[in-house]
Write an enzyme that holds these catalytic residues in place. Sequence first.
Site, mmCIF file in Angstrom:
data_model
loop_
_atom_site.group_PDB
_atom_site.id
_atom_site.type_symbol
_atom_site.label_atom_id
_atom_site.label_comp_id
_atom_site.label_asym_id
_atom_site.label_seq_id
_atom_site.Cartn_x
_atom_site.Cartn_y
_atom_site.Cartn_z
ATOM 1 N N THR A 268 11.480 -2.373 2.921
ATOM 2 C CA THR A 268 10.785 -1.463 3.828
ATOM 3 C C THR A 268 10.667 -2.047 5.233
ATOM 4 O O THR A 268 11.000 -1.399 6.229
ATOM 5 C CB THR A 268 9.381 -1.147 3.279
ATOM 6 N N VAL A 269 10.205 -3.297 5.310
ATOM 7 C CA VAL A 269 10.058 -3.939 6.621
ATOM 8 C C VAL A 269 11.422 -4.211 7.238
ATOM 9 O O VAL A 269 11.656 -3.941 8.423
ATOM 10 C CB VAL A 269 9.247 -5.250 6.491
ATOM 11 N N LYS A 351 4.041 -15.582 5.479
ATOM 12 C CA LYS A 351 2.913 -16.519 5.614
ATOM 13 C C LYS A 351 2.937 -17.603 4.536
ATOM 14 O O LYS A 351 2.558 -18.742 4.779
ATOM 15 C CB LYS A 351 1.590 -15.761 5.594
ATOM 16 N N VAL A 378 0.207 -13.292 10.477
ATOM 17 C CA VAL A 378 -1.251 -13.149 10.492
ATOM 18 C C VAL A 378 -1.618 -11.986 11.392
ATOM 19 O O VAL A 378 -1.372 -12.028 12.593
ATOM 20 C CB VAL A 378 -1.961 -14.426 11.003
ATOM 21 N N GLY A 380 -0.492 -8.832 11.665
ATOM 22 C CA GLY A 380 0.412 -7.726 11.956
ATOM 23 C C GLY A 380 0.392 -7.384 13.433
ATOM 24 O O GLY A 380 0.803 -8.180 14.276
ATOM 25 N N GLY A 432 -2.427 1.857 0.549
ATOM 26 C CA GLY A 432 -1.441 1.002 1.212
ATOM 27 C C GLY A 432 -1.974 -0.349 1.632
ATOM 28 O O GLY A 432 -1.269 -1.123 2.277
ATOM 29 N N GLU A 435 -0.675 -4.634 -2.450
ATOM 30 C CA GLU A 435 0.661 -4.575 -3.039
ATOM 31 C C GLU A 435 0.562 -4.106 -4.490
ATOM 32 O O GLU A 435 -0.521 -4.049 -5.081
ATOM 33 C CB GLU A 435 1.311 -5.965 -2.995
ATOM 34 N N ASP A 446 -3.851 -15.300 -0.084
ATOM 35 C CA ASP A 446 -3.372 -14.731 1.180
ATOM 36 C C ASP A 446 -4.287 -15.128 2.338
ATOM 37 O O ASP A 446 -3.829 -15.555 3.399
ATOM 38 C CB ASP A 446 -3.299 -13.207 1.072
ATOM 39 N N LYS A 450 -3.435 -17.544 5.694
ATOM 40 C CA LYS A 450 -3.678 -17.100 7.058
ATOM 41 C C LYS A 450 -4.625 -18.041 7.787
ATOM 42 O O LYS A 450 -4.417 -18.360 8.968
ATOM 43 C CB LYS A 450 -4.232 -15.673 7.054
#
Length: 467
Positions: A268-269, A351, A378, A380, A432, A435, A446, A450
């Site tokens: 997707t990215v 990350k 970190v 977006g 969204g 995940e 996560d 960060k």
Amino acid sequence: MATQHANDQPIAVVKLGSSILVDDSSLRAAVHELYRYIRNGERVIAVASAQMGTTDTLLGRADAVAKKPPRSCVASLASTGEWISAALLTVAADDAGIDAALVDPFHLGLRVKGDPFEAEPVDLDARHLKNLLDRHPLVVVPGFVGVGEGDSICLLGRGGSDLTAIYLAAKLGARCLVVKDVDGWFTDDPRTEPNAKHYRTLSWEDAVAHPAPVMQDRAVIMAQKLGLPFELRAIGSKGGTHVGELDTYLDSIHRRPPLDVVVLGCGTVGTGVVRHLLDHPDRYCLRSILVGNASRERESFVPTPLITDDPDRALAEPADLVIEVMGGLEPAAGLIERGLRKGASVVTANKELIADRGDHFSALAQAHGGEIRESAAVGGAVPMLETVRRIATRRDIHGLRGVVNGTCNYVLDRIAAGIPFADAVAEAQEAGFAEADPTADLSGADAARKLLLLARAAGVTDASLDD
């Protein structure tokens, strides 16, 4: 704890002309242009022109309806072109994750006087605008439009959006950038005269008298009257021409060849990255796309001949830049290392990888003449790493406080509202935030990664995930 308050940040007024806002498909590039000023630590006011040809179309419609339409009504009709353009730009910014506010001429407090079709600005509610900038990194306003006597809508004439930007910048003590489809001022039109000289700086007087103008005289004259130097540049440029200084020229017109790019991953990215690269062939030459399954069906715009599942083939292509969007530690780590060793620069949002091997990659990049950039790892669209690095150059940072994991934040809020844990996680996935496998988010891994990257940006050299 060091903090950066909004009112500590400089303001940039960025005018986007109709040659930039051509149609809806150009909005993405316009948002990229605005975001590069935000990530550099500026609060941004975007002044939007109507999309290409819109104003003439609206005026033509009024003439088609009536032989002598009321001027006040025609002014109101024509102003909708800028208003729609500004609204669409705000929508596009929000879609990119940028917190943007849209302001109409009345709330802007932009008062004008004179002919309703060629008025001049005389007042502005600067306090209201600054208050908005304290809450939003981007404020979008329609150019070309102001409020006249009796709260009537008035137009600022040809080049009116330039006039809006100049006036706002002067009243706010901001720098002003006028973004057009040409990278500054030239002695002649560079598209037809290859020997045209490029002005590095240009005086207001010579800009007004110039035989090859790129702005309406009224805007330049107002800038001189208000004592406001401004920059005129193309989208994506770091150069252009500074107007308001003695005339100087660039030694030569340097047209940098497009960067050769290899993309690792096309999920997707990665698909979004590929689209952006293909949208700017003047800046990027996409050489190869490495995927796990070359036979899988993809978006129609993704060039099939460039897709490969062979890492050797992908990295054999010329590469100034390697963009990693695969995720995970391997094979991403090995591929990044190979790219750095061949002298390419690397961009990644991974990350986990940067937290684990960031120092190693930085040393490799330095040794082989490249760079490694990881800002998207970190925050977006929120420039957290850039902000921390910028503060760290001016003062010591003793602590960090903020929301760094949207999934945890969402789930905890829902639990506090009485929603069972499993349902809260399911909601986060549907929205969204989380995940399909939310383990890294919910375990704190996560957030820890960060925080480690933020600590390094703050100058902590001995931190590890164990901390």
